[in-house]
Design a protein around this motif. Structure first.
Motif, PDB file in Angstrom:
ATOM      1  N   ALA A   1      52.513 128.470 113.751  1.00 47.72           N
ATOM      2  CA  ALA A   1      53.549 128.852 112.778  1.00 47.72           C
ATOM      3  C   ALA A   1      54.555 127.728 112.596  1.00 47.72           C
ATOM      4  N   ALA A   2      54.955 127.102 113.719  1.00 44.25           N
ATOM      5  CA  ALA A   2      55.934 126.003 113.641  1.00 44.25           C
ATOM      6  C   ALA A   2      55.346 124.801 112.915  1.00 44.25           C
ATOM      7  N   LEU A   3      54.063 124.534 113.166  1.00 47.16           N
ATOM      8  CA  LEU A   3      53.411 123.410 112.488  1.00 47.16           C
ATOM      9  C   LEU A   3      53.350 123.651 110.983  1.00 47.16           C
ATOM     10  N   ILE A   4      52.997 124.877 110.619  1.00 45.36           N
ATOM     11  CA  ILE A   4      52.918 125.208 109.180  1.00 45.36           C
ATOM     12  C   ILE A   4      54.309 125.128 108.558  1.00 45.36           C
ATOM     13  N   ALA A   5      55.304 125.705 109.267  1.00 42.91           N
ATOM     14  CA  ALA A   5      56.671 125.719 108.734  1.00 42.91           C
ATOM     15  C   ALA A   5      57.198 124.299 108.556  1.00 42.91           C
ATOM     16  N   ALA A   6      56.985 123.456 109.580  1.00 42.53           N
ATOM     17  CA  ALA A   6      57.527 122.094 109.510  1.00 42.53           C
ATOM     18  C   ALA A   6      56.788 121.254 108.485  1.00 42.53           C
ATOM     19  N   SER A   7      55.469 121.449 108.398  1.00 41.72           N
ATOM     20  CA  SER A   7      54.709 120.578 107.493  1.00 41.72           C
ATOM     21  C   SER A   7      54.791 121.022 106.037  1.00 41.72           C
TER      22      SER A   7
ATOM     23  N   GLY B   1      49.769 108.965 122.499  1.00 40.02           N
ATOM     24  CA  GLY B   1      50.755 109.948 122.046  1.00 40.02           C
ATOM     25  C   GLY B   1      50.136 111.333 121.965  1.00 40.02           C
ATOM     26  N   VAL B   2      48.914 111.408 121.421  1.00 44.62           N
ATOM     27  CA  VAL B   2      48.252 112.714 121.260  1.00 44.62           C
ATOM     28  C   VAL B   2      47.883 113.302 122.630  1.00 44.62           C
ATOM     29  N   ILE B   3      47.381 112.453 123.533  1.00 50.32           N
ATOM     30  CA  ILE B   3      47.043 112.956 124.881  1.00 50.32           C
ATOM     31  C   ILE B   3      48.319 113.461 125.581  1.00 50.32           C
ATOM     32  N   GLY B   4      49.394 112.692 125.481  1.00 48.44           N
ATOM     33  CA  GLY B   4      50.675 113.108 126.072  1.00 48.44           C
ATOM     34  C   GLY B   4      51.147 114.421 125.472  1.00 48.44           C
ATOM     35  N   TRP B   5      50.943 114.564 124.153  1.00 50.17           N
ATOM     36  CA  TRP B   5      51.347 115.792 123.456  1.00 50.17           C
ATOM     37  C   TRP B   5      50.522 116.982 123.959  1.00 50.17           C
ATOM     38  N   ILE B   6      49.197 116.781 124.094  1.00 48.69           N
ATOM     39  CA  ILE B   6      48.334 117.877 124.564  1.00 48.69           C
ATOM     40  C   ILE B   6      48.768 118.316 125.975  1.00 48.69           C
ATOM     41  N   LEU B   7      49.049 117.336 126.824  1.00 41.48           N
ATOM     42  CA  LEU B   7      49.478 117.681 128.192  1.00 41.48           C
ATOM     43  C   LEU B   7      50.822 118.402 128.168  1.00 41.48           C
ATOM     44  N   LEU B   8      51.715 117.946 127.285  1.00 41.34           N
ATOM     45  CA  LEU B   8      53.026 118.603 127.164  1.00 41.34           C
ATOM     46  C   LEU B   8      52.850 120.064 126.767  1.00 41.34           C
ATOM     47  N   VAL B   9      52.033 120.284 125.738  1.00 45.85           N
ATOM     48  CA  VAL B   9      51.847 121.643 125.206  1.00 45.85           C
ATOM     49  C   VAL B   9      51.164 122.559 126.232  1.00 45.85           C
ATOM     50  N   THR B  10      50.254 121.985 127.031  1.00 38.55           N
ATOM     51  CA  THR B  10      49.526 122.841 127.983  1.00 38.55           C
ATOM     52  C   THR B  10      50.271 123.011 129.312  1.00 38.55           C
TER      53      THR B  10
ATOM     54  N   PRO C   1      61.216 130.756 122.129  1.00 43.26           N
ATOM     55  CA  PRO C   1      59.878 130.131 122.102  1.00 43.26           C
ATOM     56  C   PRO C   1      59.569 129.445 120.779  1.00 43.26           C
ATOM     57  N   GLU C   2      60.168 129.964 119.694  1.00 47.17           N
ATOM     58  CA  GLU C   2      59.875 129.353 118.392  1.00 47.17           C
ATOM     59  C   GLU C   2      60.507 127.958 118.277  1.00 47.17           C
ATOM     60  N   PHE C   3      61.638 127.769 118.978  1.00 44.78           N
ATOM     61  CA  PHE C   3      62.259 126.436 118.956  1.00 44.78           C
ATOM     62  C   PHE C   3      61.422 125.444 119.782  1.00 44.78           C
ATOM     63  N   ILE C   4      60.893 125.924 120.905  1.00 48.70           N
ATOM     64  CA  ILE C   4      60.003 125.085 121.719  1.00 48.70           C
ATOM     65  C   ILE C   4      58.810 124.646 120.872  1.00 48.70           C
ATOM     66  N   ALA C   5      58.262 125.613 120.115  1.00 44.80           N
ATOM     67  CA  ALA C   5      57.117 125.298 119.244  1.00 44.80           C
ATOM     68  C   ALA C   5      57.511 124.273 118.188  1.00 44.80           C
ATOM     69  N   THR C   6      58.767 124.355 117.725  1.00 48.51           N
ATOM     70  CA  THR C   6      59.234 123.373 116.728  1.00 48.51           C
ATOM     71  C   THR C   6      59.260 121.972 117.333  1.00 48.51           C
ATOM     72  N   ILE C   7      59.665 121.870 118.600  1.00 46.96           N
ATOM     73  CA  ILE C   7      59.679 120.558 119.257  1.00 46.96           C
ATOM     74  C   ILE C   7      58.252 120.006 119.350  1.00 46.96           C
ATOM     75  N   TYR C   8      57.312 120.868 119.744  1.00 54.87           N
ATOM     76  CA  TYR C   8      55.910 120.429 119.804  1.00 54.87           C
ATOM     77  C   TYR C   8      55.458 119.938 118.424  1.00 54.87           C
ATOM     78  N   ALA C   9      55.773 120.754 117.410  1.00 49.60           N
ATOM     79  CA  ALA C   9      55.347 120.406 116.051  1.00 49.60           C
ATOM     80  C   ALA C   9      55.987 119.092 115.610  1.00 49.60           C
ATOM     81  N   ALA C  10      57.282 118.932 115.931  1.00 46.89           N
ATOM     82  CA  ALA C  10      57.998 117.714 115.522  1.00 46.89           C
ATOM     83  C   ALA C  10      57.354 116.476 116.141  1.00 46.89           C
ATOM     84  N   LEU C  11      56.978 116.571 117.410  1.00 45.53           N
ATOM     85  CA  LEU C  11      56.379 115.399 118.063  1.00 45.53           C
ATOM     86  C   LEU C  11      55.021 115.078 117.446  1.00 45.53           C
ATOM     87  N   LEU C  12      54.223 116.111 117.155  1.00 46.22           N
ATOM     88  CA  LEU C  12      52.903 115.859 116.573  1.00 46.22           C
ATOM     89  C   LEU C  12      53.045 115.231 115.176  1.00 46.22           C
TER      90      LEU C  12
END
Lengths: 169, 497
Positions: free
Chosen positions: B6-12, B119-128, B351-362
């Motif tokens: 949802a955050a990815l869709i909203a941000a993009s 960056g993507v590997i770091g992002w995946i580890l962050l999200v998981t 949790p939605e703000f956390i998701a926004t941070i993930y989306a922002a980094l990606l």
């Protein structure tokens, strides 16, 4: 025998230890005087709550211990160096800081000027002066740098004043 | 997961969000490419612009600056043989050697692709990993929290400069700055010297602007700019062959995991990560003597590690509220400015703000790839020619304007200037400023949890009777005292011999 870079590094570290250790001790001592000299409720007994004096006291102790440690290490190093610190080299080293120290002085001057002539004029003057100092280091045209500094100051001032609505004077 | 989608869709699909991220990426690429402008300074300079923004918008901008500036440090390393950021120190060994062989474009392509990969590997580890740590941290009581903060400060004091005593002194000063003002529980003033301005304590933003913006700018002014710097030509070929790229995947993977892991350790930083990644590749190689002569592997390993650190550094910041490095310390300042305290509570409550941070980094990673991969390679040549006087004058003025904008108070400008001058003095004395900044950020959290622990449990032995706090306190004391004991022992032994 000539000095090696390793000797210089060791001497510099000894000097740094002495200065930093002394500064830490003076700072912790000065703050301790302020802290323990403070009247009012700071040192009251708050029952089970440890009170607002606990953390400052722990920190002042830690700072004093770190300072004493650095000073001790510096003195030990100084004895190991045969009492030679190489102040002359340190003073020569300070000359390389000319630009940074000049800009620091300008920043302090800016703080004082801000109160009398306002942020905008003080910022214009600071922009011009910093750019001039840096252009001397680069060997470029000083008047042109002054103009560039003023333009940068105007652009940034306008950005904050009118775009971001910051109430600058 | 649904929050993230949802955050990815909203941000993009939000032009403002995308515009902020793109702007941040462009600024980060320019600043990061310039020698002497670190990622932390870039963020400190951009920080004031976030005042009027929504929190997600501010994070889009800042994460854009963060990721792209970390990558862009490789540009001047490859083209000028000067690292743009500390994380690019190792890249120049093989990157510039490739450039001198007429393969600058190829080296930059390797750097960009491996940075995006890392960056993507770091992002995946962050999200998981972050939600797991946060879930665990939610069970923490006050003793564990106090111990975690102590642990973070101990690691920072140890790792920042290699000199624990100076780090300890800086950390203590930072914590002391954090207690200035009226105590939140008893309303008793501390170290206010009777002045009204100090009653509310120091705001982290002007302090961060001073320490990371002004102090670093003053340091950059110390040395005259190099007049002999020669820019390497791009070369005929830019994009490496697919086969060559595929052969570097294991290197990029190893570098990425090292970067993510090292980045997650408070204060270990990208400089450590790139050194470890490079050393490991050299050790694993059948031809280690080729490292430093201009081989792609020497670019891929440090660049993947460097950018994987971004995701890694966000893990302790988001899950425990402890900054992973100086850059995330500034990011914590942004969150505090917007009334948010990072930590496990954020995962539970927002949790939605956390998701926004993930989306922002990606999105920042994607934009960095798009901008740097298309116009970047041509523009970087010109960016590197920007006179230093313009840049540093702009940085100093931005720091002053930014510190005023925090609360529209002249006092904050004083704080920024004085902390900048003090920070510069500390740098000259070899005292790391990172523990100081950490101290200011973590001081209130440490005090709150320490006092609560003692109030509830009565005495200090509680820290030794709970397994997590016992482990953390033991490691912290070992980290703080170990090097001193070893050094003292070595000195005594040397004297006897």
């Amino acid at each position: 025998m000539s000095q090696t870079p390793a000797d210089d590094t060791t001497r510099r570290e000894v000097l740094r230890d002495l200065v930093t250790g002394l500064l830490s001790l003076v700072l912790s001592g000065g703050l301790a005087l302020t802290h323990f000299g403070q009247e009012g409720r700071l040192h009251e007994d708050f029952g089970r709550e440890p009170g607002p004096a606990l953390l400052p006291e722990l920190l002042l102790t830690a700072l004093a211990l770190a300072g004493a440690g650095m000073l001790g290490r510096g003195v030990f190093g100084l004895c190991h160096q045969g009492g030679r610190l190489g102040f002359g080299r340190a003073v020569n080293g300070l000359r390389s800081l000319g630009t940074a120290l000049s800009v620091t002085a300008l920043l302090v001057l800016f703080l004082v000027a801000d109160a009398y002539i306002g942020f905008s004029i003080a910022a214009l003057g600071l922009g011009a002066a910093v750019a001039m100092i840096l252009s001397r280091q680069e060997g470029g045209s000083v008047p042109r740098a002054a103009l560039e500094g003023i333009v940068i100051a105007i652009v940034l001032y306008m950005l904050f004043r009118f775009v971001l609505s910051v109430p600058l004077t | 997961m649904s929050d993230l989608v949802a955050a990815l869709i909203a941000a993009s699909t939000d032009p403002t969000m995308l515009g902020l991220c793109l702007f941040g990426v462009v600024v980060g690429l320019v600043f990061g490419a310039l020698p002497g402008v670190s990622s932390t300074m870039s963020l400190a300079v951009m920080l004031p612009l976030t005042f009027g923004m929504s929190t997600p918008g501010a994070m889009m901008l800042m994460l854009g600056v963060f990721f792209s500036s970390v990558y862009a440090g490789s540009v001047s390393a490859i083209l000028l043989n000067i690292p743009g950021t500390p994380g690019a120190m190792v890249t120049l060994l093989d990157g510039n050697a490739m450039a001198r062989k007429g393969r600058a474009g190829e080296a930059m392509a390797y750097a960009l692709i491996s940075s995006l990969f890392g960056g993507v590997i770091g992002w995946i580890l962050l999200v998981t990993i972050a939600p797991i740590i946060a879930g665990y941290a939610l069970k923490f009581g006050s003793p564990e929290y106090a111990a975690v903060v102590f642990f973070g400060l101990a690691l920072v004091s140890y790792a920042s400069s290699g000199d624990t005593l100076r780090g300890l002194a800086a950390g203590a000063i930072g914590l002391l700055l954090g207690v200035v003002g009226r105590d939140a529980v008893t309303d008793v003033p501390r170290f206010t010297f009777g002045t009204a301005d100090l009653q509310g304590g120091f705001d982290i933003i002007p302090l961060a602007i001073g320490l990371f913006g002004i102090a670093e700018a003053l340091s950059a002014m110390e040395n005259a700019p190099r007049t002999d710097r020669e820019q390497a030509p791009m070369g005929a070929r830019i994009m490496p062959k697919l086969r060559a790229l595929v052969s570097e995947v294991p290197t990029a993977l190893r570098g990425s995991f090292i970067g993510s892991f090292v980045g997650a350790i408070p204060a270990a930083g990208s400089a450590v990560a790139v050194a470890v990644a490079y050393a490991l590749e050299k050790r694993l190689s059948r031809t280690p003597e080729q490292f430093g002569t201009g081989i792609p592997r020497g670019v891929v390993a440090p660049e993947a590690a460097n950018n994987a650190c971004v995701g890694g550094a966000l893990i302790p910041m988001m899950t425990l509220g402890i900054p992973g490095d100086s850059i995330t310390a500034v990011l914590i300042g942004v969150l505090l400015l917007h009334g948010l305290r990072p930590g496990p509570g954020l995962f539970e409550n927002q949790p939605e703000f956390i998701a926004t941070i993930y989306a922002a980094l990606l999105i920042a990673i994607l934009f960095t790839g798009i901008v740097a991969g298309t116009i970047g390679l041509r523009v970087f040549n010109k960016v590197l020619l920007l006179p230093r006087r313009l840049l540093l004058t702009g940085v100093i003025l931005l720091c002053l304007l930014g510190s005023f904008s925090v609360r529209n108070a002249g006092f904050d400008v004083w704080v920024a200037v004085l902390s900048g001058a003090a920070g510069y003095g500390l740098i000259r004395l070899g005292v790391p400023i990172l523990p100081l900044a950490f101290g200011v950020v973590l001081g209130p959290i440490l005090e709150e949890n320490l006092r609560r622990t003692l109030m509830i449990h009565g005495d200090w032995t509680i820290f030794l009777s709970r397994p997590i706090s016992l482990t953390l306190v033991t490691i912290s004391l070992a980290v703080l005292c170990g090097p001193m004991v070893v050094n003292a022992g070595t000195a005594i032994l040397r004297r006897r011999l």
